[in-house]
Write a protein that holds these residues in place. Structure first.
Motif, mmCIF file in Angstrom:
data_model
loop_
_atom_site.group_PDB
_atom_site.id
_atom_site.type_symbol
_atom_site.label_atom_id
_atom_site.label_comp_id
_atom_site.label_asym_id
_atom_site.label_seq_id
_atom_site.Cartn_x
_atom_site.Cartn_y
_atom_site.Cartn_z
ATOM 1 N N ARG A 13 -3.281 -4.654 8.899
ATOM 2 C CA ARG A 13 -2.921 -3.477 8.104
ATOM 3 C C ARG A 13 -1.763 -2.784 8.796
ATOM 4 O O ARG A 13 -1.877 -2.339 9.944
ATOM 5 C CB ARG A 13 -4.123 -2.540 7.998
ATOM 6 N N LEU A 14 -0.623 -2.730 8.116
ATOM 7 C CA LEU A 14 0.550 -2.026 8.629
ATOM 8 C C LEU A 14 0.599 -0.631 8.016
ATOM 9 O O LEU A 14 0.540 -0.489 6.792
ATOM 10 C CB LEU A 14 1.836 -2.782 8.278
ATOM 11 N N ARG A 37 0.856 -1.190 0.000
ATOM 12 C CA ARG A 37 0.000 0.000 0.000
ATOM 13 C C ARG A 37 0.886 1.232 0.000
ATOM 14 O O ARG A 37 2.079 1.161 0.279
ATOM 15 C CB ARG A 37 -0.903 0.010 1.242
ATOM 16 N N GLU A 38 0.277 2.381 -0.280
ATOM 17 C CA GLU A 38 1.036 3.631 -0.293
ATOM 18 C C GLU A 38 1.716 3.896 1.034
ATOM 19 O O GLU A 38 2.848 4.370 1.091
ATOM 20 C CB GLU A 38 0.077 4.801 -0.602
ATOM 21 N N GLY A 90 5.433 -13.410 2.163
ATOM 22 C CA GLY A 90 4.488 -13.170 3.244
ATOM 23 C C GLY A 90 5.051 -12.366 4.386
ATOM 24 O O GLY A 90 4.499 -12.370 5.484
ATOM 25 N N ALA A 91 6.161 -11.656 4.155
ATOM 26 C CA ALA A 91 6.785 -10.846 5.202
ATOM 27 C C ALA A 91 7.026 -9.437 4.687
ATOM 28 O O ALA A 91 7.254 -9.217 3.488
ATOM 29 C CB ALA A 91 8.097 -11.468 5.666
ATOM 30 N N VAL A 92 6.990 -8.486 5.598
ATOM 31 C CA VAL A 92 7.293 -7.082 5.309
ATOM 32 C C VAL A 92 8.584 -6.743 6.042
ATOM 33 O O VAL A 92 8.717 -7.014 7.236
ATOM 34 C CB VAL A 92 6.160 -6.156 5.793
ATOM 35 N N ARG A 93 9.529 -6.112 5.309
ATOM 36 C CA ARG A 93 10.817 -5.774 5.917
ATOM 37 C C ARG A 93 11.150 -4.322 5.651
ATOM 38 O O ARG A 93 10.703 -3.730 4.665
ATOM 39 C CB ARG A 93 11.922 -6.679 5.372
ATOM 40 N N THR A 100 7.654 5.401 13.087
ATOM 41 C CA THR A 100 6.494 4.783 13.736
ATOM 42 C C THR A 100 5.910 3.680 12.861
ATOM 43 O O THR A 100 5.938 3.743 11.628
ATOM 44 C CB THR A 100 5.401 5.826 14.033
ATOM 45 N N PHE A 101 5.353 2.666 13.551
ATOM 46 C CA PHE A 101 4.711 1.536 12.882
ATOM 47 C C PHE A 101 3.425 1.228 13.641
ATOM 48 O O PHE A 101 3.442 1.054 14.869
ATOM 49 C CB PHE A 101 5.618 0.303 12.899
ATOM 50 N N VAL A 102 2.331 1.162 12.913
ATOM 51 C CA VAL A 102 1.033 0.837 13.512
ATOM 52 C C VAL A 102 0.474 -0.386 12.802
ATOM 53 O O VAL A 102 0.328 -0.384 11.574
ATOM 54 C CB VAL A 102 0.039 2.012 13.402
ATOM 55 N N LEU A 103 0.182 -1.430 13.571
ATOM 56 C CA LEU A 103 -0.381 -2.655 13.015
ATOM 57 C C LEU A 103 -1.772 -2.842 13.584
ATOM 58 O O LEU A 103 -1.950 -2.964 14.803
ATOM 59 C CB LEU A 103 0.499 -3.856 13.380
#
Length: 613
Positions: free
Chosen positions: A149-150, A135-136, A161-164, A176-179
């Motif tokens: 949703r990250l 996503r943007e 299947g991973a986000v790095r 900042t990271f919001v999950l």
């Protein structure tokens, strides 16, 4: 995080709906959303990184890690010191009235730190790899009914299947990271301001803990325990989960692995007392009301535990693709003990409602009708065998603790009639109270040992017998009770902590060996205080305090040989016991409070033959 890292390495995050465990190295290794008992999407705790986790920390190994909750709060701050700088990671779950979020804020405190982030959820307890879409402002990860949703401004890469992400933070810089979780058929969770949510969440927890009325010794430990308990209360219903985890073993490498993400009736009175003495009447009232709803219905179908909303069906099944914490298998979901008969829960229900009345909680409509129906059912079954407080899997036995708690149920009902003027067959119930008391004294006491025993006709000790003076069945100074306390202290204490029973002497349907059960140590402290041994009682409480983690958390048990916490974590019952015993010992001039002593002493029962009162 390591799948066999000591539990002392983990912190607990919660938002009164769900909970997560964060390893001090920066990996969130356990998360069930949207409820405590939902399928885990991070299950590395019971396997490894391939079973789902969320890592955020320095790219290089830290020389030193310091962590702490903010004072009076459940906001966690972890400082990683590496060559060249210091990184702080702040973790929390915002309080909410909708879908859950986890917020992680990375901040440079000194120098320059290279940071890495890896988000690799695996739904269905580590089995299902999600479909990942860039996503943007982050990524979307979907698997069947679940979606995550990250949201982050940090550039990311996606694969397998991973986000790095990799980034560099200098002093004063922040990422900042919001999950957020949401049902996959609905729109993703609303966007939140991480920094604003941090201050709002911290302020909410500080305001809540600031209302604690307890001002005695060990106040910091009591407040931290109350914060943990508050986070384990499922907000929508008021029910408290025993722990946010499943299958953390009572013996490393063993099979004593159970799912504790449910609400136990047995915890009712202990929990109510802990909340009331600290001034949290709203939470105590919600817990009382949850208990009334869960117990409502046909008394013969009363269960020992329920789901967060009072659900009755908690089928137990094994998760074959998870190897288990420290190789302890099987991993279990659900709890077959929910189908057991445990007579003590009748006493816990009536005692809890008795305590609620004495505390002045607003009366609940139809509560007495339910209590009367429960007791009328108990009249017909109190003398039958059951699986007992420890939920043995070796069949039904005549446990002394179960009979004592059946007496408690009758005693509290008699008191309600005497004090409140409610209707009930008081002469019949007084006679039943005398009958149960006489049978326990005659059949549950071993004169050759000078102690009450676990079962009728057995010579084995059991720490649950410490309840005898605490519920007012007999006074602590009665020679039979004093002898029981002395025998437990002599034979079940190991390294200053109390075992439930000797597993090599008792057939509980499971292999031998487990840790010491921390609430039992608190009960021993309460009994010693009743005997006037205040210094010894304090020593046992401080032994419990000594095995807490650096963050003030307790598991269900402690392994004196391995010198580490074992069992599900954090454990509500352990924290409830800590709060209650601290309160009981707080008054240096008076004895511990007896649960049975609050409403006036019951009418005396005749002593057992040959026994001295």
């Amino acid at each position: 995080g390591s799948p066999s890292a000591p539990l002392e390495e983990y912190a607990f995050l919660g938002d009164t709906h769900a909970g997560a465990l964060v390893h001090r190295g920066g990996s969130i290794d356990w998360l069930c959303v949207p409820r405590f008992d939902s399928d885990a999407c991070f299950a590395a705790l019971l396997g490894g990184p391939d079973h789902g986790r969320w890592l955020l920390g320095p790219a290089a190994a830290a020389r030193r890690v310091r962590r702490a909750y903010r004072p009076g709060s459940l906001v966690l701050e972890t400082d990683h010191e590496v060559d060249g700088g210091v990184l702080r990671v702040t973790d929390f779950m915002p309080l909410r009235d909708q879908d859950p979020n986890l917020v992680r804020i990375a901040e440079g405190l000194a120098g320059t730190v290279h940071v890495r982030m890896e988000l690799s959820p695996r739904f269905e307890y580590g089995r299902a790899r999600p479909w990942l879409t860039r996503r943007e402002d982050g990524a979307s990860l979907v698997s069947g009914p679940d979606a995550l949703r990250l949201r982050t401004a940090v550039p990311i890469t996606t694969h397998g299947g991973a986000v790095r992400a990799e980034l560099t933070l200098r002093r004063g810089e922040r990422a900042t990271f919001v999950l957020g979780w949401h049902a996959s058929h609905q729109r993703s969770t609303r966007e939140i301001d991480p920094v604003g949510a941090l201050e709002e969440t911290d302020r909410w927890w500080r305001d809540w803990s600031g209302r604690c009325r307890y001002e005695g010794p060990w106040r910091d430990a009591v407040v931290r325990s109350l914060l943990t308990l508050k986070a384990l209360i499922y907000g929508p219903t008021g029910g408290m989960v025993a722990a946010p985890t499943t299958s953390l073993p009572e013996r490393l490498g063993g099979v004593r692995n159970w799912d504790y993400r449910y609400c136990w009736v047995r915890d009712a009175t202990f929990t109510l007392y802990a909340l009331l003495v600290a001034g949290y009447t709203e939470e105590a009232g919600a817990w009382r009301d949850w208990l009334l709803r869960a117990a409502a219905g046909e008394p013969g179908r009363l269960q020992i535990m329920y789901g967060l909303g009072g659900e009755r069906r908690l089928p137990e099944w094994e998760v074959p693709w998870l190897p288990g914490y420290a190789g302890s298998s099987p991993v279990r979901v659900g709890n077959a003990a929910s189908r057991q008969r445990q007579l003590d829960v009748y006493g816990e229900i009536l005692d809890c409602l008795h305590r609620a009345r004495l505390a002045g909680l607003p009366p609940s409509r139809d509560a007495w009708a339910l209590e009367r129906a429960i007791l009328e059912h108990l009249e017909g079954i109190w003398d039958e065998p059951d699986e007992g407080i420890w939920e043995v899997r070796s069949g039904k036995h005549e446990f002394v603790h179960s009979k004592v708690m059946a007496w408690v149920a009758v005693d509290r009902a008699v008191r309600a009639i005497e004090r409140l003027g409610v209707e009930g067959p008081i002469d019949r119930w007084r006679a039943l109270r005398r009958r149960i008391h006489g049978e326990v004294c005659a059949r549950g006491f071993d004169a050759s040992r000078g102690a009450f025993t676990q079962q009728y006709g057995s010579r084995a000790l059991d720490a649950s017998l410490l309840m005898i003076p605490l519920v007012g069945f007999l006074p602590a100074e009665d020679p039979r009770v004093a002898g029981t306390i002395a025998a437990i202290e002599r034979e079940l204490v190991h390294d200053g902590l109390v075992r439930r029973y000797a597993t090599h002497e008792v057939d509980d349907g499971l292999p031998e060996g487990e840790g010491v059960f921390l609430p039992c140590t608190a009960w021993l402290a309460d009994c010693l205080a009743l005997l006037g041994r205040k210094n010894d009682a304090t020593r046992y409480l401080e032994r419990i305090l000594s095995v807490r983690t650096d963050l003030g958390l307790l598991a269900e048990e402690y392994d004196p040989e391995a010198r580490r916490l074992v069992g599900n974590f954090p454990q509500a019952f352990s924290h409830v016991a800590l709060v209650n015993t601290a309160r009981n010992l707080a008054d240096a001039g008076g004895p511990a409070e007896q649960r049975g002593g609050l409403g006036g002493a019951p009418e005396p029962d005749p002593p057992a033959p040959g026994a001295s009162r």
